[in-house]
Design an enzyme around this catalytic site. Sequence first.
Site: not given
Length: 341
Positions: A241, A268-269, A298
């Site tokens: 987000y 791998c993104e 977080y």
Amino acid sequence: LELAVTTGFPPERIVMHGNAKSPEDLTTALRLGVGRIVIDSTSEIARLAALVPAPARQQIMVRVVPGITAGGHAAVRTGTDGQKFGLSIADGSAQHAIDKILGQPRLNLVGLHCHIGSQIATVKPYVVAVRRLIGLMTRIRDQHGITLPQLDLGGGHAVAYRPGEDTLDIAALSLRIRAELTDGCTRAGLPVPRLTLEPGRALIGPAAVALYRVLAVKRTGDRTFVAVDGGMSDNPRPALYGVRYAPRLISRRPAAPDRPVTVVGRHCEAGDILADGVPLPGDIHPGDLLAVPVAGAYHLAMASAYNLVGRPPVVAVTDGRARVLVRRESLADMSLRDIGL
């Protein structure tokens, strides 16, 4: 729950909530003596009541949705109707659940709970929430003849991830909410309930800094990519987000002026981006250390073993001394559950 109690936290001070509590969750909460359990759906009511042993009565609250849009991103706005948390005031779901709860002798309704979103930087949404919750408490008093002694407004208080970002003034919030609660209850003829807040991120977020080591620097066209030894496995929030951070070079004094770069992870993104268009020294190179502030809330809570990179260690630093609290996750740790190989 187990962790809180085994480390010494008084179970009677615990408020347990969640939109999907398993039977094991509820049984554990009752066994440990959790003070308040927050009902999030009507299906929980009979299930919980059946687990409470006679003649005990479990204190519960109801999480209501006051119909308020607040928060830094649509994915973290939880006070609006039509999302998975809580029971709506507007469509009568909250009132229906309360009617059912009051018919259960093993359950003791002590208050209302709401959490309207995250990264809220102004007081106004909380004021509106208080007014709507007082309205519901008044209807409960008028219809059932009971007054609820507790009110939990949740958290969602904004912290600054980058210089200049807005934060929530906690002192101003407390003064305004207390005044609104007192005035509203006086007008409705209600006693002022005990008020609970859940600061969460506002406490733990600024308490930690994430450290990354630069692995590669690539200049492609007019863009510079700085790749580090972590990424979305230890912090998926930018990909989920759009949270923006302010990484800084901390391992040495730079010898070149800042220029905009994109800090990316090693996964791998294409969406594995930790910070886009942030200023870092033009001479940044492999081996440098980058620090990302406000990493306490977080990073580890959402961390995964994606690509088997392993989660980072946690190191406590105080008065110039450091000690490891959680060691780095190893391949051996991740292989322990592989029993079929």
